[in-house]
Design an enzyme around this catalytic site. Structure first.
Site, PDB file in Angstrom:
ATOM      1  N   TYR A  52      -4.522 -10.201  -5.232  1.00 17.35           N
ATOM      2  CA  TYR A  52      -3.725 -10.759  -6.320  1.00 17.35           C
ATOM      3  C   TYR A  52      -2.743 -11.768  -5.712  1.00 17.35           C
ATOM      4  O   TYR A  52      -2.777 -12.030  -4.515  1.00 17.35           O
ATOM      5  CB  TYR A  52      -3.005  -9.632  -7.069  1.00 17.35           C
ATOM      6  CG  TYR A  52      -3.904  -8.867  -8.023  1.00 17.35           C
ATOM      7  CD1 TYR A  52      -5.184  -8.459  -7.646  1.00 17.35           C
ATOM      8  CD2 TYR A  52      -3.480  -8.541  -9.297  1.00 17.35           C
ATOM      9  CE1 TYR A  52      -6.008  -7.766  -8.519  1.00 17.35           C
ATOM     10  CE2 TYR A  52      -4.304  -7.847 -10.182  1.00 17.35           C
ATOM     11  CZ  TYR A  52      -5.567  -7.459  -9.783  1.00 17.35           C
ATOM     12  OH  TYR A  52      -6.385  -6.785 -10.654  1.00 17.35           O
ATOM     13  N   GLN A  99       2.157  -1.018 -13.884  1.00 14.00           N
ATOM     14  CA  GLN A  99       1.749  -1.829 -12.740  1.00 14.00           C
ATOM     15  C   GLN A  99       2.001  -3.289 -13.102  1.00 14.00           C
ATOM     16  O   GLN A  99       1.373  -3.846 -13.988  1.00 14.00           O
ATOM     17  CB  GLN A  99       0.278  -1.610 -12.399  1.00 14.00           C
ATOM     18  CG  GLN A  99      -0.134  -2.342 -11.132  1.00 14.00           C
ATOM     19  CD  GLN A  99      -1.622  -2.232 -10.868  1.00 14.00           C
ATOM     20  OE1 GLN A  99      -2.421  -2.805 -11.597  1.00 14.00           O
ATOM     21  NE2 GLN A  99      -1.992  -1.487  -9.843  1.00 14.00           N
ATOM     22  N   ARG A 110     -10.595   7.861 -10.018  1.00 12.59           N
ATOM     23  CA  ARG A 110     -11.868   8.305 -10.586  1.00 12.59           C
ATOM     24  C   ARG A 110     -11.901   9.800 -10.882  1.00 12.59           C
ATOM     25  O   ARG A 110     -12.501  10.231 -11.873  1.00 12.59           O
ATOM     26  CB  ARG A 110     -13.010   7.941  -9.636  1.00 12.59           C
ATOM     27  CG  ARG A 110     -13.301   6.458  -9.561  1.00 12.59           C
ATOM     28  CD  ARG A 110     -14.196   6.113  -8.373  1.00 12.59           C
ATOM     29  NE  ARG A 110     -13.490   6.346  -7.115  1.00 12.59           N
ATOM     30  CZ  ARG A 110     -14.054   6.184  -5.921  1.00 12.59           C
ATOM     31  NH1 ARG A 110     -15.319   5.814  -5.827  1.00 12.59           N
ATOM     32  NH2 ARG A 110     -13.358   6.397  -4.825  1.00 12.59           N
TER      33      ARG A 110
END
Length: 397
Positions: free
Chosen positions: A172, A102, A348
């Site tokens: 971001y 990423q 998760r």
């Protein structure tokens, strides 16, 4: 004639890369680079899901520049970190999975005080992270940062990475340009969406030109930021259409929320305010205890909670899409395939059970056992992990 629904566990192609299945370990902060370097602990973290059957695991978060780190412990891709990244890629490949990096610049989500370098955003703004002012990126900054994306891409390709995921969400840097509430510019980078999307398109084009055909290039984009002045579903879709029209990306991963303004919009489920406060340094700890409930808003968890918004993107785009957001069940994964999504991304669920993909494929389980308490979120500062697993494996006294 209708196309056959793909098997989520069968091999698939992402750009020039062949994956053993259509499952993706989504990028989630690992908290395992205490000196900004790849560690054995970070490699083991990704090996666990690679050995557990996932098709593609994503390393998060790899900064293109020192001021683009979220904090000083994040990896900046370059000569000093290349060997460790290559070691990680080799280990994941040996376990049968592919590896994505990423790639991004944290923009206003960067802690300038921690980094020792002023954070940058589309427009000047106060930082709740560093209690400093975030600077407005200049033309010179944007030219430099675009070149740094290119250099980062080349380093990761040389290190053996298979996929580059360009981070264009969560407030971001690129996302701060897209969000009208964070981008108050009056130059060619602000105003109309086509201007606000200019940086996203420029970076994607520059990276594609550098690595075309060598690796897959994808982007994480927003289905909605979840705050007033953030990227809406409608504008997120229009930005995605512009990216698709450029032909620079092999897939989009559909995400949402803002790490700066509304992080729980991405996660859903429990809001671990007390746990976050305990993990924070002073004076942020005090502020979290006082106002954490308004920052960490609680949204009820539901399976595949982004699916409804993602359908808008699927209906209007032809390019491959990755569905993200509360995917825990085999039935949901198969539904995503039936609705035309090409890959499913999980976070998760795989943190709780790194071998969940193997379990689902073998029919040993129909669903993951993650309870979505989100107590894993504050552990990003000390090594991301599932506290529930820790509690159930502690020796009894």
């Amino acid at each position: 004639m209708t196309a056959a629904v793909p098997d989520v566990f069968a091999p698939a192609v992402l750009g020039p890369v062949r994956l053993r299945n259509r499952t993706v370990k989504a990028a989630t902060f690992e908290g395992r680079t205490p000196h900004g370097q790849v560690t054995d602990d970070l490699i083991d973290y990704h090996l666990a899901v690679a050995r557990g059957g996932v098709g593609l695991t994503t390393v998060a978060y790899l900064a293109v520049a020192p001021e683009g780190r979220t904090h000083r412990e994040q990896v900046v891709v370059g000569e000093s970190t290349a060997a460790g990244l290559a070691r990680l890629a080799d280990a994941v490949h040996a376990a049968g999975a592919a590896v994505a990096g990423q790639v991004g610049h944290a923009g206003p989500v960067a802690n300038g005080r921690s980094n020792g370098v002023r954070a940058l955003a589309a427009s000047r703004m106060p930082s709740p992270l560093s209690m400093q002012m975030v600077g407005s990126a200049s033309e010179k900054d944007l030219t430099r940062i675009t070149k740094q994306y290119v250099a980062t891409a080349r380093t990761l390709v040389t290190a053996g990475f298979d996929v580059l995921e360009l981070h264009m969400a969560h407030s971001y840097l690129i996302s701060s340009f897209l969000a009208p509430g964070l981008n108050r510019r009056r130059d060619r980078w602000g105003g109309a969406l086509e201007n606000r999307a200019r940086l996203a398109r420029q970076v994607a084009r520059a990276v594609r030109e550098e690595v075309d055909g060598e690796v897959a290039v994808t982007a994480k984009v927003s289905l909605g930021d979840g705050f007033r002045g953030g990227v809406t579903t409608e504008e997120g879709f229009e930005a995605a259409r512009l990216l698709e029209s450029d032909g620079t990306l092999d897939s989009l991963q559909l995400s949402g929320g803002s790490s700066l303004m509304n992080p729980m919009y991405l996660f859903r489920g429990g809001a671990p305010v007390a746990e976050f406060a305990a993990a924070m340094p002073l004076p942020v700890r005090v502020g979290m205890r006082v106002a954490g409930g308004s920052f960490l808003k609680e949204y009820a968890f539901e399976e595949a909670y982004f699916l409804e918004k993602a359908r808008t993107f699927r209906a209007g785009l032809a390019m491959p899409l990755m569905l993200l957001g509360g995917i825990n069940r085999r039935e949901t994964m198969e539904q995503a395939m039936a609705e035309g999504f090409d890959f499913v991304a999980m976070g998760r669920a795989l943190l709780r059970e790194p071998d969940l993909v193997d379990r689902l494929q073998a029919g040993r389980q129909d669903a993951g056992v993650c309870i979505h308490c989100n107590r894993c979120m504050p552990t990003i500062y000390t090594g991301t992990r599932c506290p529930v697993v820790e509690e159930t494996t502690l020796p009894q006294t």
